[in-house]
Design an enzyme around this catalytic site. Structure first.
Site, PDB file in Angstrom:
ATOM      1  N   ASN A   1       7.531  51.865  29.641  1.00  0.00           N
ATOM      2  CA  ASN A   1       8.684  52.308  30.438  1.00  0.00           C
ATOM      3  C   ASN A   1       8.347  53.457  31.391  1.00  0.00           C
ATOM      4  O   ASN A   1       9.213  54.201  31.822  1.00  0.00           O
ATOM      5  CB  ASN A   1       9.883  52.630  29.537  1.00  0.00           C
ATOM      6  CG  ASN A   1       9.576  53.725  28.528  1.00  0.00           C
ATOM      7  OD1 ASN A   1       8.514  54.337  28.581  1.00  0.00           O
ATOM      8  ND2 ASN A   1      10.496  53.978  27.628  1.00  0.00           N
TER       9      ASN A   1
ATOM     10  N   ARG B   1      17.090  62.521  33.041  1.00  0.00           N
ATOM     11  CA  ARG B   1      17.456  61.347  32.237  1.00  0.00           C
ATOM     12  C   ARG B   1      18.119  60.288  33.129  1.00  0.00           C
ATOM     13  O   ARG B   1      17.870  59.095  33.000  1.00  0.00           O
ATOM     14  CB  ARG B   1      18.396  61.721  31.082  1.00  0.00           C
ATOM     15  CG  ARG B   1      17.774  62.621  30.024  1.00  0.00           C
ATOM     16  CD  ARG B   1      16.539  62.067  29.367  1.00  0.00           C
ATOM     17  NE  ARG B   1      16.757  60.957  28.458  1.00  0.00           N
ATOM     18  CZ  ARG B   1      15.832  60.453  27.647  1.00  0.00           C
ATOM     19  NH1 ARG B   1      14.591  60.942  27.648  1.00  0.00           N
ATOM     20  NH2 ARG B   1      16.084  59.429  26.862  1.00  0.00           N
TER      21      ARG B   1
ATOM     22  N   HIS C   1       8.190  59.589  30.769  1.00  0.00           N
ATOM     23  CA  HIS C   1       8.891  60.366  29.733  1.00  0.00           C
ATOM     24  C   HIS C   1       9.700  61.448  30.432  1.00  0.00           C
ATOM     25  O   HIS C   1       9.226  62.054  31.391  1.00  0.00           O
ATOM     26  CB  HIS C   1       7.903  61.045  28.767  1.00  0.00           C
ATOM     27  CG  HIS C   1       8.551  62.166  28.009  1.00  0.00           C
ATOM     28  ND1 HIS C   1       9.324  61.948  26.890  1.00  0.00           N
ATOM     29  CD2 HIS C   1       8.610  63.501  28.235  1.00  0.00           C
ATOM     30  CE1 HIS C   1       9.802  63.102  26.459  1.00  0.00           C
ATOM     31  NE2 HIS C   1       9.385  64.066  27.257  1.00  0.00           N
TER      32      HIS C   1
ATOM     33  N   LYS D   1       3.458  58.054  32.321  1.00  0.00           N
ATOM     34  CA  LYS D   1       2.662  57.503  31.224  1.00  0.00           C
ATOM     35  C   LYS D   1       1.546  56.615  31.791  1.00  0.00           C
ATOM     36  O   LYS D   1       1.554  56.282  32.990  1.00  0.00           O
ATOM     37  CB  LYS D   1       3.584  56.695  30.298  1.00  0.00           C
ATOM     38  CG  LYS D   1       4.684  57.532  29.621  1.00  0.00           C
ATOM     39  CD  LYS D   1       5.577  56.629  28.748  1.00  0.00           C
ATOM     40  CE  LYS D   1       6.710  57.409  28.089  1.00  0.00           C
ATOM     41  NZ  LYS D   1       7.585  56.521  27.269  1.00  0.00           N
TER      42      LYS D   1
ATOM     43  N   THR E   1      15.950  53.844  28.094  1.00  0.00           N
ATOM     44  CA  THR E   1      14.629  53.733  27.460  1.00  0.00           C
ATOM     45  C   THR E   1      14.086  52.299  27.515  1.00  0.00           C
ATOM     46  O   THR E   1      12.886  52.084  27.689  1.00  0.00           O
ATOM     47  CB  THR E   1      14.737  54.176  25.975  1.00  0.00           C
ATOM     48  OG1 THR E   1      15.268  55.504  25.952  1.00  0.00           O
ATOM     49  CG2 THR E   1      13.404  54.122  25.279  1.00  0.00           C
TER      50      THR E   1
ATOM     51  N   ARG F   1      12.821  53.408  35.478  1.00  0.00           N
ATOM     52  CA  ARG F   1      12.528  52.329  34.530  1.00  0.00           C
ATOM     53  C   ARG F   1      13.141  51.000  34.963  1.00  0.00           C
ATOM     54  O   ARG F   1      12.564  49.938  34.737  1.00  0.00           O
ATOM     55  CB  ARG F   1      13.028  52.730  33.140  1.00  0.00           C
ATOM     56  CG  ARG F   1      12.170  53.834  32.505  1.00  0.00           C
ATOM     57  CD  ARG F   1      12.880  54.549  31.386  1.00  0.00           C
ATOM     58  NE  ARG F   1      12.007  55.440  30.634  1.00  0.00           N
ATOM     59  CZ  ARG F   1      12.445  56.258  29.680  1.00  0.00           C
ATOM     60  NH1 ARG F   1      13.738  56.293  29.370  1.00  0.00           N
ATOM     61  NH2 ARG F   1      11.605  57.052  29.038  1.00  0.00           N
TER      62      ARG F   1
HETATM   63  P1  ATP Z   1      10.656  59.289  26.126  1.00  0.00           P
HETATM   64  O1  ATP Z   1      10.764  60.257  24.935  1.00  0.00           O
HETATM   65  O2  ATP Z   1       9.296  58.648  26.278  1.00  0.00           O
HETATM   66  O3  ATP Z   1      11.218  59.866  27.391  1.00  0.00           O
HETATM   67  P2  ATP Z   1      13.066  58.144  25.268  1.00  0.00           P
HETATM   68  O4  ATP Z   1      13.501  59.546  24.958  1.00  0.00           O
HETATM   69  O5  ATP Z   1      13.893  57.360  26.228  1.00  0.00           O
HETATM   70  O6  ATP Z   1      11.627  58.088  25.832  1.00  0.00           O
HETATM   71  P3  ATP Z   1      12.414  57.845  22.475  1.00  0.00           P
HETATM   72  O7  ATP Z   1      13.432  57.370  21.518  1.00  0.00           O
HETATM   73  O8  ATP Z   1      12.055  59.270  22.472  1.00  0.00           O
HETATM   74  O9  ATP Z   1      12.862  57.346  23.919  1.00  0.00           O
HETATM   75  O10 ATP Z   1      11.113  56.956  22.247  1.00  0.00           O
HETATM   76  C1  ATP Z   1       9.867  57.372  22.786  1.00  0.00           C
HETATM   77  C2  ATP Z   1       9.131  56.203  23.410  1.00  0.00           C
HETATM   78  O11 ATP Z   1       8.754  55.286  22.388  1.00  0.00           O
HETATM   79  C3  ATP Z   1       9.956  55.370  24.390  1.00  0.00           C
HETATM   80  O12 ATP Z   1       9.934  55.875  25.689  1.00  0.00           O
HETATM   81  C4  ATP Z   1       9.278  54.014  24.303  1.00  0.00           C
HETATM   82  O13 ATP Z   1       8.127  53.976  25.105  1.00  0.00           O
HETATM   83  C5  ATP Z   1       8.842  53.945  22.846  1.00  0.00           C
HETATM   84  N1  ATP Z   1       9.794  53.249  21.961  1.00  0.00           N
HETATM   85  C6  ATP Z   1      10.927  53.764  21.426  1.00  0.00           C
HETATM   86  N2  ATP Z   1      11.516  52.892  20.600  1.00  0.00           N
HETATM   87  C7  ATP Z   1      10.720  51.786  20.580  1.00  0.00           C
HETATM   88  C8  ATP Z   1      10.756  50.539  19.878  1.00  0.00           C
HETATM   89  N3  ATP Z   1      11.705  50.258  19.012  1.00  0.00           N
HETATM   90  N4  ATP Z   1       9.769  49.648  20.126  1.00  0.00           N
HETATM   91  C9  ATP Z   1       8.777  49.930  20.999  1.00  0.00           C
HETATM   92  N5  ATP Z   1       8.673  51.092  21.670  1.00  0.00           N
HETATM   93  C10 ATP Z   1       9.625  52.010  21.477  1.00  0.00           C
HETATM   94 MG    MG Z   2      12.456  60.907  23.830  1.00  0.00          MG
END
Ligand code: ATP
Ligand code: MG
Length: 197
Positions: free
Chosen positions: A157, A120, A160, A11, A126, A137
């Site tokens: 973070n 993962r 992705h 990112k 996350t 991360r």
């Molecule tokens: P990614 O899809 O980016 O790999 P992830 O699968 O671990 O991450 P998701 O639940 O898909 O997490 O959320 C996508 C992205 O949105 C996260 O990586 C993070 O950057 C952001 N994010 C998720 N939840 C929050 C939140 N509550 N507040 C701020 N940012 C968030």
């Molecule tokens: Mg995700």
């Protein structure tokens, strides 16, 4: 072998901090094969399509905020004007679209035995403050939900990583054309996974 495809995106925070090589190395050295690779300014629509627009996903994202705010005793209604996790998730998606356009991103498609579990595992939780040491991360960020939300931005973070076999396939197709995906064998594949005798 249970070969799977996964999408990785470094990112804008990872790109701007010069972490592309260091991060990619971790995925290469674990044995995953890079089958697609590009560096681009992500189009807005691709980002919108990349993150789901479903109540399930919005709810999951919003729930992270609710859980964290409850733990820290922060008034979620004061910050977001709502306590509905779906509405909060929609707000976070808007932040993601802006954030992803801050700089180019590096997108890599990888393939290998149990690729989803590996990407993962190497990426980590996350929420960077909760991510274990040794993960991308955990090693490169210590961001928190409350700080990110107070600054109206998504968690920084760094990476992705696809989180299911179906999403891996879907995301690789979203970011790459068919002729941008390659099929070849790494030299160590036969050593690690010898053909059945
Ligand atoms: P990614 O899809 O980016 O790999 P992830 O699968 O671990 O991450 P998701 O639940 O898909 O997490 O959320 C996508 C992205 O949105 C996260 O990586 C993070 O950057 C952001 N994010 C998720 N939840 C929050 C939140 N509550 N507040 C701020 N940012 C968030
Ligand atoms: Mg995700």
């Amino acid at each position: 072998m249970n070969k799977q495809k996964a999408l990785l995106i470094i990112k804008p925070d990872g790109v701007q901090r010069g972490l592309c090589g260091a991060i990619l190395k971790r995925f290469e050295q674990t044995g995953l094969t890079i089958i697609g690779f590009k560096f681009l300014q992500a189009p807005e629509q691709t980002i919108r399509d990349h993150y789901p627009s479903t109540d399930v996903w919005y709810g999951k994202v919003g729930q992270r905020t609710l859980t964290n705010y409850a733990k820290k005793g922060i008034d979620v209604k004061k910050q977001f004007g709502t306590e509905d996790p779906i509405e909060i998730g929609k707000t976070v998606k808007g932040w993601l679209v802006t954030f992803f356009q801050e700089s180019p991103v590096l997108v890599a498609a990888v393939e290998g035995h149990e690729a989803i579990e590996i990407v993962r595992k190497l990426s980590g939780n996350t929420i960077p403050i909760l991510a274990a040491a040794g993960t991308v991360r955990g090693d490169y960020s210590h961001d928190t939900i409350d700080l990110a939300n107070a600054q109206f931005r998504p968690l920084r973070n760094i990476i992705h990583a696809s989180d299911s076999v179906e999403d891996g396939e879907k995301e690789v197709h979203l970011w790459f054309k068919d002729d941008e995906i390659f099929s070849y064998k790494r030299a160590d594949e036969e050593l690690m996974f010898p053909p059945q005798r």
